[in-house]
Scaffold this active site. Structure first.
Site, short mmCIF file in Angstrom:
data_model
loop_
_atom_site.label_atom_id
_atom_site.label_comp_id
_atom_site.label_asym_id
_atom_site.label_seq_id
_atom_site.Cartn_x
_atom_site.Cartn_y
_atom_site.Cartn_z
N PHE A 45 0.84 -0.85 -0.02
CA PHE A 45 0.10 0.16 0.00
C PHE A 45 0.99 1.43 0.01
O PHE A 45 1.77 1.53 0.95
CB PHE A 45 -0.67 0.12 1.20
CG PHE A 45 -2.11 -1.06 1.05
CD1 PHE A 45 -2.26 -1.92 0.20
CD2 PHE A 45 -3.44 -0.66 2.00
CE1 PHE A 45 -3.33 -2.76 0.14
CE2 PHE A 45 -4.50 -1.56 1.91
CZ PHE A 45 -4.19 -2.37 1.07
N GLU A 46 0.66 2.03 -1.09
CA GLU A 46 1.53 3.28 -1.10
C GLU A 46 0.59 4.49 -1.37
O GLU A 46 -0.49 4.34 -1.94
CB GLU A 46 2.41 3.03 -2.32
CG GLU A 46 3.66 1.97 -2.04
CD GLU A 46 4.24 1.65 -3.29
OE1 GLU A 46 4.83 2.63 -3.75
OE2 GLU A 46 4.58 0.43 -3.74
#
Length: 254
Positions: A45-46
């Site tokens: 998750f970015e």
């Protein structure tokens, strides 16, 4: 396998802030891991809101607790510390390191697509500095850290004033071409070769990722007692990369 949020910051925030949505996502992940008898899952998750940091921790806690019932492994990707709120400060590396089995340090994009000046994708000195921050300041155990390596570089083009004339293009290790007559220049701090050459009125600059640079980066595994390596991404690398990684990891295991 890896689960990505595709950098959708608002969608990710909506899920993190809603218990039912979080549980729905966790249920789907767990069902897939169990259905295909996977060893575990990687959470990539970015581009998340910094104010959702504690909620992302909660998501990892809830997911890990469920997967541990089946003896599965959880790894979580993090960027280098001290960056922008949405890309760096959105991670509590200390908490993630205590919850997950592995923390994967994405050791690349030192100079990324949004950079206003050209530079290396991943200099050795930059990687080591940030690796030490994760170990010493975030207090993540070294044997929980996996060092993610870049199998690509970027091609930068600047004008006579040194200004970028276009966004840099991503060039895989497989597709790096050095024109005839262009000499590579070694940079000891970066542990990389650098090239530049004229393209009309402009100048092309590239910091090369090859077997030499990868060897230096992987050596950090044995130097700091890390868990291992990963890479972004498969099929961008030259065939010798796997021999290099295997050789260096054998040194680490000894």
């Amino acid at each position: 396998p890896s689960i990505s949020n595709n950098s959708y910051i608002n969608t990710t925030s909506d899920i993190m802030r809603d218990y039912k949505l979080r549980q729905n996502l966790i249920n789907k992940i767990v069902s897939l891991v169990v259905k295909y008898d996977l060893d575990g899952i990687n959470i990539d998750f970015e581009n998340m809101k910094a104010e959702d940091k504690s909620l992302f921790n909660r998501f990892i806690i809830e997911l890990t607790r469920r997967l541990k019932e089946y003896g599965k492994v959880v790894s979580v990707d993090v960027t280098a510390p001290d960056g922008s709120p949405d890309w760096s400060l959105c991670y509590n590396r200390n908490k993630i390191g205590k919850i997950a089995d592995y923390v994967i340090f994405m050791a690349y994009d030192q100079y990324g697509a949004s950079s206003t000046k050209p530079g290396t994708t991943a200099g050795y000195n930059w990687i080591e500095t940030n690796l030490k921050k994760i170990i010493e300041y975030a207090e993540v155990k070294a044997d929980k850290i996996i060092l993610a390596l870049p199998f690509y570089t970027r091609k930068w083009k600047v004008n006579s004033n040194g200004e970028l004339v276009e966004k840099p293009s991503v060039v895989s290790m497989l597709n790096i071409k050095i024109p005839n007559g262009v000499e590579k220049q070694w940079n000891e701090d970066l542990q990389q070769y650098y090239i530049e050459y004229a393209d009309g009125k402009d100048t092309v600059k590239m910091w090369i990722e090859d077997g030499t640079s990868i060897t230096s980066k992987v050596s950090l595994v044995s130097k700091y007692g890390l868990a291992g390596t990963s890479g972004w991404r498969k099929d961008m690398e030259t065939s010798n990369v796997w021999t290099i990684i295997n050789t260096e990891l054998q040194k680490a295991s000894n």
